[in-house]
Design a protein around this motif. Structure first.
Motif, PDB file in Angstrom:
ATOM      1  N   TRP A 230      70.804  52.753   7.309  1.00 15.92           N
ATOM      2  CA  TRP A 230      70.282  51.698   8.186  1.00 15.92           C
ATOM      3  C   TRP A 230      68.923  51.250   7.660  1.00 15.92           C
ATOM      4  CZ3 TRP A 230      73.232  49.392  11.667  1.00 15.92           C
ATOM      5  CH2 TRP A 230      74.293  50.095  12.249  1.00 15.92           C
ATOM      6  N   ARG A 275      73.769  42.868   9.043  1.00 12.71           N
ATOM      7  CA  ARG A 275      74.191  43.130  10.433  1.00 12.71           C
ATOM      8  C   ARG A 275      74.065  41.894  11.308  1.00 12.71           C
ATOM      9  NH1 ARG A 275      69.635  44.672  13.915  1.00 12.71           N
ATOM     10  NH2 ARG A 275      67.740  44.871  12.657  1.00 12.71           N
ATOM     11  N   THR A 320      71.872  51.930  17.591  1.00 12.10           N
ATOM     12  CA  THR A 320      72.879  52.191  16.556  1.00 12.10           C
ATOM     13  C   THR A 320      73.551  53.563  16.619  1.00 12.10           C
ATOM     14  OG1 THR A 320      71.098  52.938  15.099  1.00 12.10           O
ATOM     15  CG2 THR A 320      71.805  50.649  14.841  1.00 12.10           C
TER      16      THR A 320
END
Ligand SMILES: NC(=O)c1ccc[n+]([C@@H]2O[C@H](COP(=O)([O-])OP(=O)(O)OC[C@H]3O[C@@H](n4cnc5c(N)ncnc54)[C@H](OP(=O)(O)O)[C@@H]3O)[C@@H](O)[C@H]2O)c1
Length: 445
Positions: A230, A275, A320
């Motif tokens: 991430w 994303r 997340t």
């Protein structure tokens, strides 16, 4: 202070530096205790570091026997600088008070102002009487693990020490200043091929990612593993990506813009997920997650990498974690060091226990890990991710850029260095890796 700056820039002999008179005060980026309620009632995103960070003259504290004064040439912003400057999740003055109760020397830290900053590069000005390995004139970087080495709990993995702290966040006299006060066991050699600002931006994020990806204390990635990262162009993510690639793994990097995707491709990352472009909505509303969106995300990772991630490099947290636990491979590991978007995490535990996954907490790095991560930098096997540089006077603005997720990689801050580009003593090594060293700078503002 000018004499110190001039001597460092002129590469004065060690004896000359050791003989320089020390100033009674120095300039540092501080938050003030009497302002810690200034953002009360505001949402996090509306708390503005430009209002809370001041550049003040602060008194030079006495030096403890196991410490060194470092003339700071450059420093960097970390997310903990953001936390300090918006007084979240707690004002840092409580940390300083607790530290202050530990010893006579620790009491120096308990002040109505907090000199922030957990990264620095510079030159040792004075070393305390108990310091053996460092002397005035040594060119150094500083890691932020602040450990009481007289405590037995610090002697397996120092990160397990009961009173382990992060320098410049849970202690005073940090790196965003002209002079920093550090323990000798925070010092590491400055990479000779890097400028002061390139050298200053790494230690916190580089060491954290080293522990999370490489160390047996983290996920200890092995060759051929797939790692979901991430924030892959962010502070810790961009070092994680380098470690995954160096170790023969396959990174799948998540970012939020086409520019960041391009940056990752330039780093050699083949599999990138934007994303924002994909429009993932892992949360339907504040209380409900959407497993369908987890599935869509997992499918995308499989399409790109041909496998579920063996390791998920987690730090966004609440937004997340549900997806991270879901997409991780059966038997894989979700390793987390933060929760930027919220500390209260929710995930479906069935996907953890029935698929035998591990959720592991990780925090900074012990001296050995920080040293190894720094050695890889010195050998140009890992590169700085500096994208933006501002002067000390603009520390509030620099913290605000990170707070607003407006920059890639690291934001450097010039302290005593009058301009960028200084401090290189191995130009040959630099020349061989110039493209990699300046990649984020070229993509940056
Ligand atoms: N425990 C430790 O020792 C340690 C050490 C270093 C950092 N940290 C923590 O780790 C976190 C990240 O630090 P950093 O230096 O990498 O910060 P950073 O430079 O701001 O990068 C974080 C990245 O995460 C992504 N991100 C932010 N919010 C997100 C969300 N809601 N969902 C998905 N992605 C999101 C962003 O990338 P995109 O928008 O491009 O996706 C951003 O670039 C911070 O909370 C920091 O305090 C902990």
């Amino acid at each position: 202070m000018d004499a110190i700056r001039t001597a460092v820039l002129a590469e004065a002999p060690d004896e000359e530096l050791a003989a320089l008179e020390l100033p009674e005060s120095f300039r540092g980026a501080v938050v003030r205790a009497d302002e810690q309620e200034m953002f009360a009632g505001l949402a996090s995103e509306d708390k503005d570091p430009r209002k809370s960070v001041h550049i003040d003259d602060v008194a030079l504290p006495e030096l403890a026997p196991d410490e060194a004064y470092v003339a700071v040439m450059a420093s960097a912003i970390n997310f903990n600088t953001v936390w300090t400057s918006i007084f979240e999740p707690l004002p840092t003055f409580g940390f300083l008070q607790r530290l202050g109760r530990e010893s006579v020397w620790a009491k120096r830290h308990d002040l109505p102002y907090h000199v922030m900053g957990s990264d620095a590069s510079g030159v040792v000005l004075r070393a305390g009487s108990a310091v053996r390995n460092w002397k005035p004139g040594d060119r150094v970087t500083v890691h932020c693990n602040y450990v009481d080495d007289q405590d037995p709990s610090a002697h397996d993995d120092a990160m397990l020490a009961v009173n382990q702290r992060i320098w410049g966040f849970e202690s005073n006299f940090g790196g965003l200043a002209e002079i920093a006060v550090v323990k000798a066991n925070q010092l590491m050699p400055k990479p000779a091929h890097l400028t002061w600002e390139e050298a200053a931006c790494n230690a916190l994020c580089n060491s954290t990612s080293y522990r999370m990806i490489v160390s047996p204390n983290g996920s200890q990635m092995t060759q051929g593993q797939t790692v979901l990262v991430w924030g892959a162009s962010g502070g810790i993510g961009a070092y994680a990506v380098q470690y995954v690639r160096n170790g023969g793994g396959t990174p799948v990097g998540v970012v939020s813009s086409p520019e960041r995707a391009a940056l990752l491709h330039d780093m050699g990352v083949e599999h990138v997920i934007d994303r924002k472009a994909e429009g993932y909505r892992f949360w339907k509303d504040d209380d409900t997650q959407d497993p369908g969106e987890w599935r869509r995300f997992g499918k995308k990772i499989r399409e790109l990498a041909g496998a579920d991630p063996d390791i998920v490099f987690e730090h966004p947290g609440r937004s997340t974690m549900g997806a991270s636990v879901f997409v991780c491979r059966r038997g894989g590991m979700i390793i987390t060091c933060a929760a930027t978007s919220g500390f209260t995490i929710e995930y479906d535990n069935r996907y953890l226990w029935m698929m035998l996954k591990t959720l592991k907490g990780c925090h900074f790095a012990n001296y050995r890990e920080a040293w190894e991560a720094n050695r890889l930098l010195c050998e140009a096997k890992v590169h700085p991710t500096l994208s933006t540089v501002l002067p000390l006077d603009q520390t509030g603005e620099a913290a605000s850029l990170v707070h607003r997720n407006a920059v890639e990689g690291k934001v450097g801050v010039l302290a005593l260095a009058p301009e960028e580009g200084l401090g290189v003593t191995d130009p040959e090594l630099r020349e061989r890796h110039l493209d990699e060293i300046t990649l984020f700078r070229r993509h940056g503002r």
